[in-house]
Design an enzyme around this catalytic site. Structure first.
Site, PDB file in Angstrom:
ATOM      1  N   ASP A   1       0.839  -0.976  -0.178  1.00 17.68           N
ATOM      2  CA  ASP A   1       0.262   0.183   0.182  1.00 17.68           C
ATOM      3  C   ASP A   1       0.983   1.307  -0.308  1.00 17.68           C
ATOM      4  OD1 ASP A   1      -2.218  -1.575  -0.130  1.00 17.68           O
ATOM      5  OD2 ASP A   1      -2.771  -1.477   2.167  1.00 17.68           O
TER       6      ASP A   1
ATOM      7  N   ASP B   1      -5.791   4.369  13.462  1.00 13.65           N
ATOM      8  CA  ASP B   1      -4.778   5.052  13.217  1.00 13.65           C
ATOM      9  C   ASP B   1      -4.467   5.928  12.703  1.00 13.65           C
ATOM     10  OD1 ASP B   1      -3.734   2.788  14.948  1.00 13.65           O
ATOM     11  OD2 ASP B   1      -3.241   1.557  13.376  1.00 13.65           O
TER      12      ASP B   1
HETATM   13  N1  ARG Z   1      -6.531  -2.061  17.512  1.00 12.52           N
HETATM   14  C1  ARG Z   1      -6.122  -2.342  17.437  1.00 12.52           C
HETATM   15  C2  ARG Z   1      -5.413  -0.168  17.152  1.00 12.52           C
HETATM   16  O1  ARG Z   1      -6.109   0.183  17.683  1.00 12.52           O
HETATM   17  C3  ARG Z   1      -4.715  -2.604  16.573  1.00 12.52           C
HETATM   18  C4  ARG Z   1      -4.463  -1.280  15.498  1.00 12.52           C
HETATM   19  C5  ARG Z   1      -3.435  -2.450  14.237  1.00 12.52           C
HETATM   20  N2  ARG Z   1      -3.092  -0.857  13.126  1.00 12.52           N
HETATM   21  C6  ARG Z   1      -3.067  -1.625  11.820  1.00 12.52           C
HETATM   22  N3  ARG Z   1      -2.792  -0.658  10.836  1.00 12.52           N
HETATM   23  N4  ARG Z   1      -3.497  -2.648  12.047  1.00 12.52           N
HETATM   24  O2  ARG Z   1      -4.692   0.292  18.281  1.00 12.52           O
END
Ligand code: ARG
Length: 398
Positions: free
Chosen positions: A14, A124
């Site tokens: 990506d 994120d």
């Molecule tokens: N659910 C977890 C959080 O919000 C993990 C997120 C992981 N991020 C990812 N892009 N896979 O902190």
């Protein structure tokens, strides 16, 4: 000079396609920034070269492992930070650090925006952009997947069309994020909350049921920070790395939860956090030995607020820094040794000692030598239960 954007670059499909995609869509030159937070896997020089091969005008690699451990994970440990009582905030801790470096590089290289590879459905994106907003409000944030319609299929087609040097890793059904504080796994078969995690989910931990003989580890803390493991001095980063191996071998740190995302979605998440859970267990138990009762009770409330703030992307907020001041103040006496038994997927504290201990054997003992004057208890309870008694009398009058 054309405008520039600094992209948080992972080396994966990506963000690799994101380099050309961003340039095509915005006309901006793309600077790729890869931050090493202990995700392991590929060599960072290979990642840097790939960014250049994919069209980045500059590619920068930052080894931020020690910074991450010291400045982001240690505050979380002092706060015993667990979101929904289970998740040690693995990704939530690394995003503000990456954002900090994005903002720094943007300032140094004259970029007016930053970019990241998040979707519009997760936490994120919020963490990156809130952190950037707090650190460098003049920067704008772009998310190619969310804002510029970069889908997975389009990314694969784009990579083939432009002959980008991305080997499509063997089809992995999971979305994974990793750093020294742990590993996060979502999607694929895990999207059915009834499906048990399959064996291919795990990487940091061995099967807890493998029947490995148990093992003791002694962790020495100084003012809330681990400073030695089994008597050998360690940095925060080394403490985490060593405990990931030691505790991971016993299957410690597997977490499987339904999680409430900031964007309102419920999501099924699996985590591997052997060092995190071992350290938090040990740290919390040392606090039980040295913190005055009311301080311990009050801190527990602050801990939960702290974890929610960090989960919600507010690392660089005034409330968070104020809570940090309180938490740091509480750590003055959190020094001593904790012995943890690692066995069958559990990290169980079996011993604790500290020069700052508030435990008084003579007060606690039921044997001879007891210095606790039990005759005081009777009057204490009389006054303590007075409000209940008065209320009960009123109730009886009705
Ligand atoms: N659910 C977890 C959080 O919000 C993990 C997120 C992981 N991020 C990812 N892009 N896979 O902190």
């Amino acid at each position: 000079m054309s405008e520039r954007v600094v992209l948080a670059y992972s080396g994966g499909l990506d963000t690799s396609v994101g380099i050309g995609w961003l340039k095509d869509a915005t006309g901006k030159e793309v600077i790729a920034l890869a931050v090493d937070v202990g995700q392991g896997g590929e060599n960072m020089d290979d990642i840097r070269q790939r960014a250049l091969d994919c069209g980045a005008v500059e590619a920068i690699v930052v080894d931020a492992k020690d910074e991450f451990a010291q400045d982001f994970v240690m505050p979380a440990l002092k706060a015993n930070a667990l979101y929904q009582k289970r998740y040690p905030l693995v990704s939530a801790l690394s995003r503000p650090l990456i954002a900090k470096h994005l903002a720094r590089v943007a300032g140094e290289l004259g970029a007016n925006s930053v970019a990241h590879g998040c979707t519009g459905k997760g936490n994120d994106q919020v963490r990156f952009e809130s952190a950037v907003a707090a650190l460098a409000p003049e920067l704008t944030s772009i998310a190619p997947i969310r804002d510029l319609a970069l889908t997975r299929d389009k990314a694969i087609a784009y990579a083939e069309e432009h002959g980008l040097p991305i080997k499509q890793s063997k089809k992995n059904p999971y979305s994974i994020d990793k750093n020294v504080w742990g590993r996060t796994v979502e999607t694929g078969p895990l999207e059915d909350p009834w499906n048990a995690p399959e064996d291919d989910v795990w990487e940091y931990t061995s099967d807890p049921a493998a029947g490995l003989p148990g093992e003791d580890v002694v962790i020495t803390f100084s003012e809330g920070i681990p400073v030695a493991i089994n008597g050998k001095a360690v940095t925060p980063l080394a403490a985490i790395e060593q405990l990931n191996v030691l505790a991971g071998a016993h299957g410690v740190g597997r977490v499987d939860i339904m999680e409430d995302r900031l964007v309102g979605i419920k999501s099924r998440e699996v985590y591997e956090v052997p060092a995190a859970l071992t350290l938090i267990n040990a740290h919390e138990e040392l606090e039980n030995l040295v913190l005055e009762r009311d301080l311990g009770r009050y801190k527990a409330k602050v801990e939960s607020d702290w974890a929610n703030l960090i989960y919600d992307g507010l690392w660089f907020s005034d409330l968070k820094s104020s809570l940090d001041s309180f938490i740091n103040h509480t750590q003055a006496h959190v020094s001593g040794d904790v012995r943890v038994r690692l066995e069958g997927g559990k990290a169980t504290v079996t011993g604790r000692k500290s020069e700052q201990s508030l435990y008084d054997f003579d007060l606690a003992t039921y044997d001879t030598g007891d210095t606790f004057d039990q005759s005081h208890a009777k009057g204490f309870i009389e006054i303590w239960s007075m409000p209940s008694k008065i209320s009960a009398r009123r109730q009886a009058r009705k």
